[in-house]
Design a protein around this motif. Structure first.
Motif, PDB file in Angstrom:
ATOM      1  N   MET A  36      10.108  39.121  65.869  1.00  0.00           N
ATOM      2  CA  MET A  36       8.847  39.050  66.600  1.00  0.00           C
ATOM      3  C   MET A  36       8.597  37.591  66.978  1.00  0.00           C
ATOM      4  SD  MET A  36       6.614  41.734  64.302  1.00  0.00           S
ATOM      5  CE  MET A  36       5.395  42.030  65.577  1.00  0.00           C
ATOM      6  N   TYR A 207       4.941  43.630  69.581  1.00  0.00           N
ATOM      7  CA  TYR A 207       3.844  44.318  68.911  1.00  0.00           C
ATOM      8  C   TYR A 207       4.328  45.072  67.694  1.00  0.00           C
ATOM      9  CZ  TYR A 207       1.934  43.409  73.472  1.00  0.00           C
ATOM     10  OH  TYR A 207       1.548  42.786  74.624  1.00  0.00           O
ATOM     11  N   GLN A 208       3.402  45.281  66.799  1.00  0.00           N
ATOM     12  CA  GLN A 208       3.677  45.999  65.576  1.00  0.00           C
ATOM     13  C   GLN A 208       3.926  47.485  65.849  1.00  0.00           C
ATOM     14  OE1 GLN A 208       1.872  48.092  63.310  1.00  0.00           O
ATOM     15  NE2 GLN A 208       3.401  47.720  61.739  1.00  0.00           N
ATOM     16  N   ARG A 209       3.346  47.986  66.954  1.00  0.00           N
ATOM     17  CA  ARG A 209       3.338  49.412  67.260  1.00  0.00           C
ATOM     18  C   ARG A 209       4.695  50.106  67.067  1.00  0.00           C
ATOM     19  NH1 ARG A 209       2.112  52.175  73.118  1.00  0.00           N
ATOM     20  NH2 ARG A 209       4.012  51.053  73.638  1.00  0.00           N
ATOM     21  N   LEU A 211       7.105  49.251  65.281  1.00  0.00           N
ATOM     22  CA  LEU A 211       7.566  49.189  63.892  1.00  0.00           C
ATOM     23  C   LEU A 211       6.894  50.229  63.001  1.00  0.00           C
ATOM     24  CD1 LEU A 211       7.762  45.306  63.567  1.00  0.00           C
ATOM     25  CD2 LEU A 211       9.523  46.895  64.345  1.00  0.00           C
ATOM     26  N   ASP A 212       5.874  50.920  63.560  1.00  0.00           N
ATOM     27  CA  ASP A 212       5.331  52.077  62.854  1.00  0.00           C
ATOM     28  C   ASP A 212       6.354  53.202  62.867  1.00  0.00           C
ATOM     29  OD1 ASP A 212       2.942  50.895  62.305  1.00  0.00           O
ATOM     30  OD2 ASP A 212       1.920  51.707  64.079  1.00  0.00           O
ATOM     31  N   VAL A 219      11.410  41.395  58.667  1.00  0.00           N
ATOM     32  CA  VAL A 219      10.721  40.938  59.873  1.00  0.00           C
ATOM     33  C   VAL A 219      10.876  39.427  59.948  1.00  0.00           C
ATOM     34  CG1 VAL A 219       8.488  40.699  61.031  1.00  0.00           C
ATOM     35  CG2 VAL A 219       9.055  42.830  59.844  1.00  0.00           C
ATOM     36  N   LYS A 233       8.222  44.456  56.020  1.00  0.00           N
ATOM     37  CA  LYS A 233       7.443  45.084  57.103  1.00  0.00           C
ATOM     38  C   LYS A 233       5.972  44.655  57.096  1.00  0.00           C
ATOM     39  CE  LYS A 233       6.727  49.190  54.369  1.00  0.00           C
ATOM     40  NZ  LYS A 233       7.021  50.560  54.058  1.00  0.00           N
ATOM     41  N   ALA A 236       4.781  42.048  59.661  1.00  0.00           N
ATOM     42  CA  ALA A 236       4.410  42.505  61.010  1.00  0.00           C
ATOM     43  C   ALA A 236       2.928  42.865  61.070  1.00  0.00           C
ATOM     44  CB  ALA A 236       5.279  43.691  61.406  1.00  0.00           C
ATOM     45  N   LEU A 237       2.452  43.510  60.009  1.00  0.00           N
ATOM     46  CA  LEU A 237       1.030  43.888  59.956  1.00  0.00           C
ATOM     47  C   LEU A 237       0.149  42.644  59.898  1.00  0.00           C
ATOM     48  CD1 LEU A 237       1.418  46.780  57.356  1.00  0.00           C
ATOM     49  CD2 LEU A 237       0.743  47.041  59.763  1.00  0.00           C
ATOM     50  N   GLU A 240      -0.018  41.139  63.282  1.00  0.00           N
ATOM     51  CA  GLU A 240      -0.883  41.927  64.149  1.00  0.00           C
ATOM     52  C   GLU A 240      -2.343  41.527  63.936  1.00  0.00           C
ATOM     53  OE1 GLU A 240       0.321  43.981  66.302  1.00  0.00           O
ATOM     54  OE2 GLU A 240      -1.104  45.575  66.729  1.00  0.00           O
TER      55      GLU A 240
END
Lengths: 247, 205
Positions: A36, A207-209, A211-212, A219, A233, A236-237, A240
């Motif tokens: 990212m 975006y984190q999206r 990675l959901d 990361v 992970k 990433a949150l 965000e």
């Protein structure tokens, strides 16, 4: 765990401007790495350099794929050795049918592996099977590569090609950009189903999206040409929430 | 030669130089393909409602030097003409397209399209394009386009990234460029059409 890719102090530039300023990264088989970072950090440059895009110049550093010097290989040899890039902007190739394109690519890879080319029948059966994975229409075969495809179809088509070629290292460059939520789900499910203990992915995203759906083992944050932070992970949150400036 | 009222003159010339001067009577149809040969084709639509189609494809290598010429005159109204001329030039090849299109004052409601596309595969190949349009009628639909370019580098890289070597990738792009001219050959000449398509492609169906 077996090492798949090793990047050592990689520097690269385009048009004389240095973009990558010493990237270090080791990827083992079975791992998913998310990269990212803000715009202009060098995310796409990294994917271009790993795949041998002639527009970029590697100024120093080393990259090994399964112990082999990747930077010495021509782009097509890297691909046959198992490096696959899902392009951020897949290229339209009018007049070249998907069937002809894909069969040429697959048989080139098979020849590299010392295998016989697939017959037309075997090939078409394989195409049909892999298209289902991405919910792509049958008429795809006779269409020109990416020509007139919607944004979502183009990205699905990238993952379809990945399914056909079964790479050991997949680089997904902003695969989520321009996708609605349904297409994103299909693409992510496709990627997840292609995961094996022997292959690995680099998922480049803003975006984190994404990675959901495609859950990374690591990361990395790329900023100004270097990996400045690595986490799991949850990083990433955190990004965000706080943005890259909060690092 | 003359193409009589309501008749069709259709020919595909391959590797055969073509010099033709044609007068078309009303409602007649001329459709000519020239593949890999110099040509000079002059057509005069003398009767109303004529249709003229000229397709040229030249794939030149080495020191080859080929000129393609079309001279089309719409003398009376309601006629249509379509031209698609493509050159692929490699090595030191020289190509030249001269396309004269004239729509006379009385030729109202004419529809005329002229397209010339050229692909340069080497630094030393050269293409000269001289389209010339003279339009004296006011109620017409006429388009012309000429472009000369090189292979799309991003498409080449995309194919290489899938494992296709550069030479083969170039070949696929060149074939794609040429294919649409050949595909306009009608079923009457399907044998030649398929031969030409097979020569440039190994399509799986």
């Amino acid at each position: 765990m077996k090492e798949l890719l090793r990047i050592k102090d990689l520097h690269a530039s385009i048009g004389g401007k240095e973009i990558l300023k010493g990237v270090n990264l080791v990827i083992n088989e079975g791992e998913v790495h998310a990269i990212m970072g803000p715009n202009g950090a060098g995310k796409s440059t990294l994917s271009a350099v790993l795949t041998g895009n002639p527009a970029y110049e590697v100024t120093s550093g080393e990259v090994y794929l399964k112990g082999e010097n990747l930077l010495e290989m021509a782009p097509e040899v890297r691909a046959r050795a198992g490096v696959f890039l899902s392009f951020q902007y897949p290229v339209e190739i009018p007049g070249v049918s998907m069937t002809n394109f894909m069969r040429t690519a697959l048989n080139a890879k098979r020849a590299y592996e010392g295998k016989e080319p697939l017959s037309a029948k075997e090939f078409l059966t394989l195409m049909r099977e892999k298209k289902k994975l991405l919910e792509l229409p049958d008429k795809l075969n006779n269409r020109s590569v990416n020509e007139g495809f919607s944004g979502g179809e183009k990205k699905k088509n990238e993952i379809f090609q990945m399914a056909m070629l079964e790479p050991c290292l997949s680089i997904l460059d902003e695969t989520d950009s321009g996708l609605d939520i349904d297409a994103l789900r299909i693409v992510a499910e496709g990627v997840n189903r292609l995961k094996t203990p022997q292959n690995a992915s680099i998922v480049i995203t803003h975006y984190q999206r994404l990675l959901d759906y495609i859950v990374p083992d690591f990361v990395h944050v790329l900023a100004d040409g270097q990996i400045v932070k690595t986490g799991d992970k949850n990083l990433a949150l955190e990004l965000e929430e706080k943005g890259y400036e909060g690092l | 030669m003359k193409v009589c009222k309501g008749e069709t003159y259709e020919r595909v010339f391959v590797n055969e130089e073509v010099r033709l001067c044609i007068e078309q009577e009303a409602e007649s149809h001329v459709k000519i393909h020239v593949i890999n040969a110099p040509f000079s084709i002059t057509v005069n639509q003398l009767g109303e409602g004529c249709q003229t189609e000229i397709y040229g494809l030249e794939h030149l290598r080495g020191e080859e030097n080929v000129t393609a010429e079309t001279h089309i005159t719409h003398s009376v109204g309601g006629g249509r003409s379509k031209q698609l001329i493509k050159f692929v030039l490699d090595d030191n090849a020289r190509g030249r397209f001269i396309g004269d299109l004239k729509i006379a004052q009385d030729a109202q409601q004419t529809e005329a399209h002229q397209t010339n596309r050229n692909l340069l595969l080497s630094e030393t190949a050269e293409m000269r394009t001289q389209p010339q349009l003279e339009i004296y009628a006011d109620d017409v639909k006429a388009t012309h386009g000429a472009s000369t370019g090189q292979l799309d580098e991003s498409a080449l890289f995309y194919m290489q990234q899938r494992g296709i070597d550069k030479q083969k990738a170039r070949q696929l792009l060149v074939n794609a460029f040429m294919k649409d001219v050949i595909e306009t050959i009608s079923d009457q000449y399907s044998e030649i059409r398929e031969q030409l398509l097979n020569a440039i492609d190994g399509v799986v169906e």
